[in-house]
Design a protein around this motif. Sequence first.
Motif, PDB file in Angstrom:
ATOM      1  N   ARG A   1       0.863  -1.182   0.000  1.00  7.00           N
ATOM      2  CA  ARG A   1       0.000   0.000   0.000  1.00  7.00           C
ATOM      3  C   ARG A   1       0.901   1.234   0.000  1.00  7.00           C
ATOM      4  O   ARG A   1       1.935   1.244   0.678  1.00  7.00           O
ATOM      5  CB  ARG A   1      -0.878   0.022   1.271  1.00  7.00           C
ATOM      6  CG  ARG A   1      -1.880  -1.124   1.397  1.00  7.00           C
ATOM      7  CD  ARG A   1      -2.948  -1.118   0.325  1.00  7.00           C
ATOM      8  NE  ARG A   1      -3.741   0.106   0.270  1.00  7.00           N
ATOM      9  CZ  ARG A   1      -4.850   0.340   0.959  1.00  7.00           C
ATOM     10  NH1 ARG A   1      -5.319  -0.581   1.792  1.00  7.00           N
ATOM     11  NH2 ARG A   1      -5.509   1.464   0.838  1.00  7.00           N
ATOM     12  N   VAL A   2       0.523   2.268  -0.705  1.00  9.08           N
ATOM     13  CA  VAL A   2       1.405   3.432  -0.833  1.00  9.08           C
ATOM     14  C   VAL A   2       0.663   4.748  -0.567  1.00  9.08           C
ATOM     15  O   VAL A   2       0.996   5.790  -1.116  1.00  9.08           O
ATOM     16  CB  VAL A   2       2.102   3.458  -2.219  1.00  9.08           C
ATOM     17  CG1 VAL A   2       3.285   2.525  -2.259  1.00  9.08           C
ATOM     18  CG2 VAL A   2       1.123   3.127  -3.342  1.00  9.08           C
ATOM     19  N   GLY A   3      -0.339   4.677   0.306  1.00  8.88           N
ATOM     20  CA  GLY A   3      -1.126   5.869   0.639  1.00  8.88           C
ATOM     21  C   GLY A   3      -0.270   7.002   1.174  1.00  8.88           C
ATOM     22  O   GLY A   3      -0.479   8.179   0.825  1.00  8.88           O
ATOM     23  N   GLU A   4       0.717   6.664   2.006  1.00 15.47           N
ATOM     24  CA  GLU A   4       1.527   7.734   2.608  1.00 15.47           C
ATOM     25  C   GLU A   4       2.429   8.419   1.577  1.00 15.47           C
ATOM     26  O   GLU A   4       3.010   9.463   1.851  1.00 15.47           O
ATOM     27  CB  GLU A   4       2.325   7.217   3.810  1.00 15.47           C
ATOM     28  CG  GLU A   4       3.461   6.270   3.507  1.00 15.47           C
ATOM     29  CD  GLU A   4       3.029   4.800   3.421  1.00 15.47           C
ATOM     30  OE1 GLU A   4       1.884   4.516   3.006  1.00 15.47           O
ATOM     31  OE2 GLU A   4       3.862   3.935   3.761  1.00 15.47           O
ATOM     32  N   TYR A   5       2.537   7.835   0.396  1.00 14.97           N
ATOM     33  CA  TYR A   5       3.296   8.472  -0.686  1.00 14.97           C
ATOM     34  C   TYR A   5       2.394   9.320  -1.582  1.00 14.97           C
ATOM     35  O   TYR A   5       2.827   9.782  -2.643  1.00 14.97           O
ATOM     36  CB  TYR A   5       3.988   7.400  -1.541  1.00 14.97           C
ATOM     37  CG  TYR A   5       5.251   6.861  -0.892  1.00 14.97           C
ATOM     38  CD1 TYR A   5       6.459   7.541  -1.016  1.00 14.97           C
ATOM     39  CD2 TYR A   5       5.228   5.690  -0.140  1.00 14.97           C
ATOM     40  CE1 TYR A   5       7.616   7.070  -0.415  1.00 14.97           C
ATOM     41  CE2 TYR A   5       6.382   5.207   0.465  1.00 14.97           C
ATOM     42  CZ  TYR A   5       7.571   5.906   0.319  1.00 14.97           C
ATOM     43  OH  TYR A   5       8.718   5.443   0.915  1.00 14.97           O
ATOM     44  N   GLY A   6       1.140   9.456  -1.198  1.00 16.65           N
ATOM     45  CA  GLY A   6       0.217  10.243  -2.011  1.00 16.65           C
ATOM     46  C   GLY A   6      -0.511   9.411  -3.047  1.00 16.65           C
ATOM     47  O   GLY A   6      -1.049   9.958  -4.007  1.00 16.65           O
ATOM     48  N   PHE A   7      -0.519   8.084  -2.835  1.00 16.50           N
ATOM     49  CA  PHE A   7      -1.217   7.193  -3.765  1.00 16.50           C
ATOM     50  C   PHE A   7      -2.190   6.297  -3.002  1.00 16.50           C
ATOM     51  O   PHE A   7      -1.941   5.100  -2.825  1.00 16.50           O
ATOM     52  CB  PHE A   7      -0.210   6.320  -4.529  1.00 16.50           C
ATOM     53  CG  PHE A   7       0.766   7.087  -5.369  1.00 16.50           C
ATOM     54  CD1 PHE A   7       0.329   7.830  -6.462  1.00 16.50           C
ATOM     55  CD2 PHE A   7       2.111   7.074  -5.066  1.00 16.50           C
ATOM     56  CE1 PHE A   7       1.228   8.549  -7.242  1.00 16.50           C
ATOM     57  CE2 PHE A   7       3.018   7.781  -5.838  1.00 16.50           C
ATOM     58  CZ  PHE A   7       2.577   8.524  -6.924  1.00 16.50           C
ATOM     59  N   PRO A   8      -3.316   6.878  -2.546  1.00 17.10           N
ATOM     60  CA  PRO A   8      -4.255   6.063  -1.771  1.00 17.10           C
ATOM     61  C   PRO A   8      -4.905   4.965  -2.605  1.00 17.10           C
ATOM     62  O   PRO A   8      -5.427   3.995  -2.063  1.00 17.10           O
ATOM     63  CB  PRO A   8      -5.299   7.089  -1.297  1.00 17.10           C
ATOM     64  CG  PRO A   8      -5.148   8.259  -2.218  1.00 17.10           C
ATOM     65  CD  PRO A   8      -3.723   8.266  -2.681  1.00 17.10           C
ATOM     66  N   ASN A   9      -4.865   5.133  -3.943  1.00 14.72           N
ATOM     67  CA  ASN A   9      -5.561   4.157  -4.784  1.00 14.72           C
ATOM     68  C   ASN A   9      -4.590   3.395  -5.705  1.00 14.72           C
ATOM     69  O   ASN A   9      -4.913   3.103  -6.860  1.00 14.72           O
ATOM     70  CB  ASN A   9      -6.650   4.847  -5.601  1.00 14.72           C
ATOM     71  CG  ASN A   9      -7.718   3.868  -6.040  1.00 14.72           C
ATOM     72  OD1 ASN A   9      -7.909   2.810  -5.417  1.00 14.72           O
ATOM     73  ND2 ASN A   9      -8.397   4.177  -7.121  1.00 14.72           N
ATOM     74  N   ALA A  10      -3.418   3.099  -5.163  1.00 14.11           N
ATOM     75  CA  ALA A  10      -2.428   2.353  -5.951  1.00 14.11           C
ATOM     76  C   ALA A  10      -1.778   1.291  -5.069  1.00 14.11           C
ATOM     77  O   ALA A  10      -1.807   1.377  -3.832  1.00 14.11           O
ATOM     78  CB  ALA A  10      -1.365   3.309  -6.494  1.00 14.11           C
ATOM     79  N   LEU A  11      -1.206   0.286  -5.705  1.00  8.64           N
ATOM     80  CA  LEU A  11      -0.387  -0.714  -5.020  1.00  8.64           C
ATOM     81  C   LEU A  11       0.940  -0.813  -5.768  1.00  8.64           C
ATOM     82  O   LEU A  11       0.966  -0.708  -6.994  1.00  8.64           O
ATOM     83  CB  LEU A  11      -1.071  -2.090  -5.020  1.00  8.64           C
ATOM     84  CG  LEU A  11      -2.383  -2.233  -4.260  1.00  8.64           C
ATOM     85  CD1 LEU A  11      -2.960  -3.646  -4.485  1.00  8.64           C
ATOM     86  CD2 LEU A  11      -2.197  -1.988  -2.765  1.00  8.64           C
ATOM     87  N   ARG A  12       2.002  -1.029  -5.031  1.00 15.92           N
ATOM     88  CA  ARG A  12       3.307  -1.235  -5.668  1.00 15.92           C
ATOM     89  C   ARG A  12       3.634  -2.723  -5.637  1.00 15.92           C
ATOM     90  O   ARG A  12       3.510  -3.366  -4.599  1.00 15.92           O
ATOM     91  CB  ARG A  12       4.377  -0.442  -4.914  1.00 15.92           C
ATOM     92  CG  ARG A  12       5.716  -0.374  -5.650  1.00 15.92           C
ATOM     93  CD  ARG A  12       6.812   0.134  -4.733  1.00 15.92           C
ATOM     94  NE  ARG A  12       7.041  -0.822  -3.664  1.00 15.92           N
ATOM     95  CZ  ARG A  12       7.651  -0.543  -2.507  1.00 15.92           C
ATOM     96  NH1 ARG A  12       8.083   0.672  -2.259  1.00 15.92           N
ATOM     97  NH2 ARG A  12       7.809  -1.483  -1.602  1.00 15.92           N
TER      98      ARG A  12
END
Length: 368
Positions: free
Chosen positions: A333-344
């Motif tokens: 999950r990458v919400g704290e990077y400004g991507f609440p709707n993405a997965l790495r």
Amino acid sequence: MAAQRGPVPRPGVLDIAPYVPGRSALQGDAPVIKLSSNETPFGPSPRAVEAYLAAAGSLPRYPDGASTPLRAAIANLYGLDPSHIVCGAGSDELLNLLATAYLGPGDEAIYTEHGFLVYRIAIMARGATAVVAPERNLTANVDEIVARVTPKTRMVFIANPNNPTGTYLPFDEVKRLHAALPPHVLLVLDAAYAEYVRKNDYEAGIELVATTPNTVMTRTFSKIYGLASLRLGWAYCPTAVADALNRIRGPFNVSGPAIAAGVAALEDQAHVHHAANHNNEWLPPVTDALRRIGLDVTPSAANFVLIHFPEGDGRSAAAADTFLHERRIILRRVGEYGFPNALRMSIGTKDENEAVLDALRAFMKAAA
Ligand SMILES: Cc1ncc(COP(=O)(O)O)c(C=O)c1O
């Protein structure tokens, strides 16, 4: 009586959001596919493991405080002067040492909108101000960075390629950035994923460090070398920067087993090439397959891809994450990077990659 008061951290420390590492486990004992921390699917070179185990006999003794054999091995591989190399307990330690050496209250340091979050923590922990430069197309942008330089700026941190986006700055752009910075500003090029990059216009940083007094490149053994748990990294620095780091680092900041394993890992470049080739073989088809599934993928130069999920129709990253966990798959999950709707997703083995693609295909169908 005055109220009892305990020690208070310096200003800025309690404003820091603690770093949240990629999830590494799920409930239950069944095996998981863990592609959440950009680790190599091949692990370390067997020679590195052997050297690590052989170092067990020297555990009662302090290690070589200057990591001498490791610096010599790095210098030998890249044709560098070992006196310009400083080793650390992961590149995280080196990034923090650089911040300690060059930042204090009243200073500013710049990192980019979706940049690696350790920079923000390192800056704020020194009581300095973290200045965020907007990105364009999820890529660091030289003009936006330069526009934020003030008389207070002391450092600029760039991950090249960046985590979690995977995007990179061509060498011409890095040089343009450097040329626009005042000489007292230290440019930190964090090249944690350099070994994976297959781009003709990319240069990790060696050339700029060798030719300028205010550029540092950091590297890690955590990614392609498969030694993340050992905590090992290095920085290639101008003389004055190496001198500053050597004054403030712990006198034995790299352990003996880490030095031994690092030397052996560097000697096995066939292992590194195998991992890089595998990544090169899988990064394009994984990207294409995800796009065919209907997902937006940021073009990556590293060993991971940032996958964006559709908005507002039940096919969110959070829903995908839950769906994947049910299939024993862990992405980041990458919400704290400004991507609440993405997965790495890190590139894994053939079977792991195919399992993720199958699961995401099923997810998108089930939710449609
Ligand atoms: C861009 C970047 N820099 C540095 C690091 C930290 O690496 P290390 O394990 O060497 O501290 C990472 C790890 O995720 C990273 O993605």
